[in-house]
Structures are given as C-alpha cells and as structure tokens.
Design a protein around this motif. Structure first.
Motif, PDB file in Angstrom:
ATOM      1  N   UNK A 304       0.851  -1.198   0.000  1.00  0.00           N
ATOM      2  CA  UNK A 304       0.000   0.000   0.000  1.00  0.00           C
ATOM      3  C   UNK A 304       0.884   1.246   0.000  1.00  0.00           C
ATOM      4  N   UNK A 305       0.633   2.210  -0.876  1.00  0.00           N
ATOM      5  CA  UNK A 305       1.490   3.402  -0.963  1.00  0.00           C
ATOM      6  C   UNK A 305       1.267   4.358   0.201  1.00  0.00           C
ATOM      7  N   UNK A 306       2.156   5.350   0.323  1.00  0.00           N
ATOM      8  CA  UNK A 306       2.057   6.384   1.352  1.00  0.00           C
ATOM      9  C   UNK A 306       0.676   7.041   1.307  1.00  0.00           C
ATOM     10  N   UNK A 307       0.141   7.301   2.505  1.00  0.00           N
ATOM     11  CA  UNK A 307      -1.193   7.903   2.689  1.00  0.00           C
ATOM     12  C   UNK A 307      -2.331   6.958   2.311  1.00  0.00           C
ATOM     13  N   UNK A 308      -2.010   5.688   2.130  1.00  0.00           N
ATOM     14  CA  UNK A 308      -3.041   4.703   1.839  1.00  0.00           C
ATOM     15  C   UNK A 308      -3.731   4.210   3.099  1.00  0.00           C
ATOM     16  N   UNK A 309      -4.620   3.248   2.932  1.00  0.00           N
ATOM     17  CA  UNK A 309      -5.414   2.732   4.046  1.00  0.00           C
ATOM     18  C   UNK A 309      -5.419   1.213   4.025  1.00  0.00           C
ATOM     19  N   UNK A 310      -5.379   0.635   5.224  1.00  0.00           N
ATOM     20  CA  UNK A 310      -5.575  -0.807   5.402  1.00  0.00           C
ATOM     21  C   UNK A 310      -6.675  -0.980   6.445  1.00  0.00           C
ATOM     22  N   UNK A 311      -7.755  -1.622   6.058  1.00  0.00           N
ATOM     23  CA  UNK A 311      -8.896  -1.858   6.946  1.00  0.00           C
ATOM     24  C   UNK A 311      -8.948  -3.342   7.312  1.00  0.00           C
ATOM     25  N   UNK A 312      -9.108  -3.625   8.601  1.00  0.00           N
ATOM     26  CA  UNK A 312      -9.226  -5.007   9.068  1.00  0.00           C
ATOM     27  C   UNK A 312     -10.516  -5.118   9.877  1.00  0.00           C
ATOM     28  N   UNK A 313     -11.421  -5.974   9.441  1.00  0.00           N
ATOM     29  CA  UNK A 313     -12.705  -6.175  10.132  1.00  0.00           C
ATOM     30  C   UNK A 313     -12.734  -7.591  10.713  1.00  0.00           C
ATOM     31  N   UNK A 314     -12.826  -7.675  12.043  1.00  0.00           N
ATOM     32  CA  UNK A 314     -12.887  -8.957  12.745  1.00  0.00           C
ATOM     33  C   UNK A 314     -14.328  -9.254  13.127  1.00  0.00           C
ATOM     34  N   UNK A 315     -14.768 -10.486  12.897  1.00  0.00           N
ATOM     35  CA  UNK A 315     -16.153 -10.826  13.209  1.00  0.00           C
ATOM     36  C   UNK A 315     -16.259 -12.310  13.513  1.00  0.00           C
ATOM     37  N   UNK A 316     -17.326 -12.693  14.178  1.00  0.00           N
ATOM     38  CA  UNK A 316     -17.664 -14.096  14.420  1.00  0.00           C
ATOM     39  C   UNK A 316     -18.985 -14.379  13.736  1.00  0.00           C
ATOM     40  N   UNK A 317     -18.997 -15.381  12.880  1.00  0.00           N
ATOM     41  CA  UNK A 317     -20.179 -15.711  12.081  1.00  0.00           C
ATOM     42  C   UNK A 317     -20.628 -17.139  12.373  1.00  0.00           C
ATOM     43  N   UNK A 318     -21.847 -17.415  11.956  1.00  0.00           N
ATOM     44  CA  UNK A 318     -22.405 -18.762  12.069  1.00  0.00           C
ATOM     45  C   UNK A 318     -22.594 -19.357  10.679  1.00  0.00           C
ATOM     46  N   UNK A 319     -22.406 -20.657  10.597  1.00  0.00           N
ATOM     47  CA  UNK A 319     -22.699 -21.389   9.368  1.00  0.00           C
ATOM     48  C   UNK A 319     -23.298 -22.736   9.741  1.00  0.00           C
TER      49      UNK A 319
END
Length: 397
Positions: A304-319
């Motif tokens: 990812x270049x300078x001034x970029x963004x990294x988003x991490x979404x943690x969740x618990x799901x059912x299947x």
C-alpha cells in the motif's frame, strides 16, 4: 571469508514454515529469552545484543533493554545475510561494506561499525534467526567466544523448541477440556428431560406403588448424572490454561495493533482494526491466528502506498458447520492481477516489490494458505490491479 549461500524458493519456504510452527507471540517472547540474549552481549563484550527472528517480510527484534518487539523490513537486516550462513557472519566495518554503507544505522559518529551474527539453527537444519551483536567501534571476536555464543544460540533454540512442545500440549489439553465441556452440556438436556418427566409422574396419581418406585429410581438416576456433569464442568474450568490459549475479538485487535501500527505509521498508512463489541463475549483458540493475520496485514502494508489505508474487520459468524472467525482485510495498494490471483490458487506466487521498494519473498500467502488448511480454514482474494485488494479469511472455532 564466510560463505553466504543462495536461498532457493523451496528451502526458504521450508525455513519460514518451520518458524511459523513455533506460533510465536512476539509481544510475549521477551521474557523467555532476554537473559540469554543479555549473556551473549556480555560474552562478546559488545554494546548491543539482540535476538532477531526473520519471517517472510519482517525481522522481529527482541532485546533485553527494550520493552516489546521491534521490527524492520527484512531487506534492511544484516541478519538476513547471517541466516544464509552455517557458522555466522562477522563484519568489522559495516560502514565500509557495500551492502550496508547506505543504511541509516551506520551513518555518523554514533553509527554502528561492528557486527557479529550467530544463526539460530533448528535440529532440522533451518536458520530461523540470529543472535545479533553490534558495537559503535571496530572489534574482533575470538574463536573461543564465538564457540560460547553458538552454545548460547543452541540454548535459545532448545528453549523455543521446548516452549513449542509445551504449547502443543496446552492446546491439546484445552481442546480436550472444550470437548469434555461440550459433551457435558449435550448430556444435560436429555437428562433434564428424564428427571423432569419422572418428577411429574411421581406427583401424579398412579395405579400401583411399583410404578411410582420405578419412576423415582429414574429421577434419582437422572439427578445423579446431572451432579456428575456439574463436576465435569467445574473441574474443566482451568482459568490459567484458558487465558494462555484463548482470545476474544478485543484482545486479538489489541495484539494486532501493538504489532503492526508502528510499521503502518512509518509508511504513513492508516491501519484501522475494527470488531463488533456485541460479539466480544466469545472466546476462541489463538493458535496460528496471529501468524495468519499478521502475514496478511504485513503484506497489505508493504503493497500500500504512502497515505493509503488498510482496513481489518474482525467478526464471528455462524454457518451450518458451526461458528467461525471471519477477517476481512482491505487495502488501497497495488492489488493483484487476475493472473496473480490464479497463480496463488495454483500455489505459484513469485517474488514481488512493495510500494516503497520493499522486496517480497513470494512466500507469505503460500504459508498462510498452508496454516489455514491445518485449521480447516480458507481464504478468498478479490482484487483489481492498482485499485487495492480484499482478502477474506475464515477459521472455524
């Protein structure tokens, strides 16, 4: 003259795979080895002594004089050359070595001059890292001292391997406790039904005393089994084992923040890790999770270049198969071509260059894929070149 070997793709993958099998938490390893690292510095008589462990992208540093781990890109590491040797690497003048003369750590009056690296060699032959000894003055270490330092390196490796075996035992024990608790919970339902039915029949008018006695025996038997399952559940609650092997979403976020916010900020990248607080009650095994998610976050930061963004979404799901941890990692980096994604699924990703010139070793995604298979998890990649990437990871819990 110390000979530096050329690393092949397969041997390097085997090396980082061996390192990943230790399932190290770099936030906790300091207490395990700091005394031995300090001893190495005393033997060598150097101002600086550190333990460096090198994965596919990063050198992780443990030092007796700093709190928590430090990290640098692997291509900036002198120890990256040490792990390619059998006996170690000694450089009297780092500032005169063309490989390092342009690095910040050798510049000016306070820059480093001397370096001695002793590889950490596993019993299977792979070098997972090195003891790093450095000074601001030119030095030379005797062969006797180098032999003593190799003994310390062996002791560190044995300590890590013993910790690995202990962790495997603890994970097995915690899994056995989990299964035992699940069995106890599964038994309670039908037994409660039997005891409840027997109690109703006992209070109703029946034609014979024999029938009442019969159902009383059912009730007593059911109550005995309920008491037994209560004992099983109470004996299975070992808080120390639970705390050492399990995490909730908030604890996972905090560990990832501590490990990866600094490298993100050094590239002026926004790293945002989020989770649903309503699902924070659920605890899950931390086994291999830090290695899996850490490799992916590190890759996203790298590409990812300078001034970029990294988003991490943690969740618990059912299947239908049960609960699983879902992690979505989205970045604004260079992304993947359709051909590169296909190569990943074919297990053929090669080396690539990061957004700030960092060298990628083409092994992180392959390693993540293998660790996920061990956990019966999976990973999906979607991306458009130069428009970022989205990686979804699912791990059953």
């Amino acid at each position: 003259m110390i000979e530096v070997e050329t690393i092949s793709y397969n041997s390097e993958f085997q090396r980082i795979k061996k390192l990943s099998e230790f399932d190290l938490d770099y936030l906790e390893i300091n207490d395990e080895v700091k005394n031995l690292v300090e001893l190495a510095g005393m033997v060598a008589g150097t101002e600086i002594s550190m333990l460096n462990l090198l994965d596919s992208n990063t050198q992780w540093t443990v030092s007796p004089v700093i709190e928590g781990p430090r990290q640098i890109p692997r291509e900036d590491s002198v120890c990256n050359y040490t792990i390619q040797t059998k006996d170690g690497l000694e450089i009297q003048r780092l500032d005169l070595d063309e490989r390092f003369s342009g690095k910040n750590f050798v510049q000016g009056e306070t820059g480093l001059k001397y370096y001695l690296g002793i590889p950490l060699t596993l019993t299977s032959g792979e070098n997972i890292g090195a003891i790093c000894l450095a000074d601001r003055v030119e030095k030379q270490t005797s062969n006797i001292k180098k032999k003593a330092l190799r003994l310390i390196a062996t002791e560190i490796v044995e300590k890590l391997e013993a910790k690995k075996k202990l962790n495997e035992t603890v994970y097995s024990l915690s899994e056995a406790i989990r299964v035992k608790n699940q069995v106890a919970h599964d038994v309670r339902g039908p037994i409660n039904g039997i005891a409840g039915l027997a109690e109703v029949v006992e209070t109703e008018e029946v034609s014979t005393e024999e029938m009442k006695e019969y159902f009383k025996l059912i009730k007593d038997s059911g109550k005995g089994i309920l008491d037994l399952t209560d004992d099983i559940l109470d004996n299975g609650k070992d808080p120390d084992i639970f705390r050492s092997t399990y995490l909730n979403l908030q604890q996972l976020k905090e560990k990832l923040d501590k490990l990866y916010q600094l490298p993100a900020k050094s590239k002026q990248i926004g790293l945002h890790i989020n989770f649903d607080p309503e699902k924070n009650w659920k605890f899950f095994p931390k086994r291999k999770l830090l290695s899996i998610l850490g490799n992916l976050i590190s890759n996203s930061i790298k590409f990812t270049p300078i001034n970029g963004e990294v988003q991490v979404a943690l969740d618990i799901k059912n299947s239908e198969q049960g609960k699983f941890i879902q992690t979505l990692i989205t970045d604004t980096g260079k992304g993947f071509t359709a051909n590169e994604i296909q190569e990943f699924y074919n297990n053929n990703l090669d080396c690539s260059i990061g957004s700030a010139g960092e060298k990628g070793f083409g092994l992180g995604l392959k390693l993540v894929n293998e660790m996920l298979k061990d956990l019966n998890g999976d990973m999906q990649i979607s991306s458009t070149q130069d428009k970022g990437a989205k990686i979804e990871v699912r791990v059953p819990i």
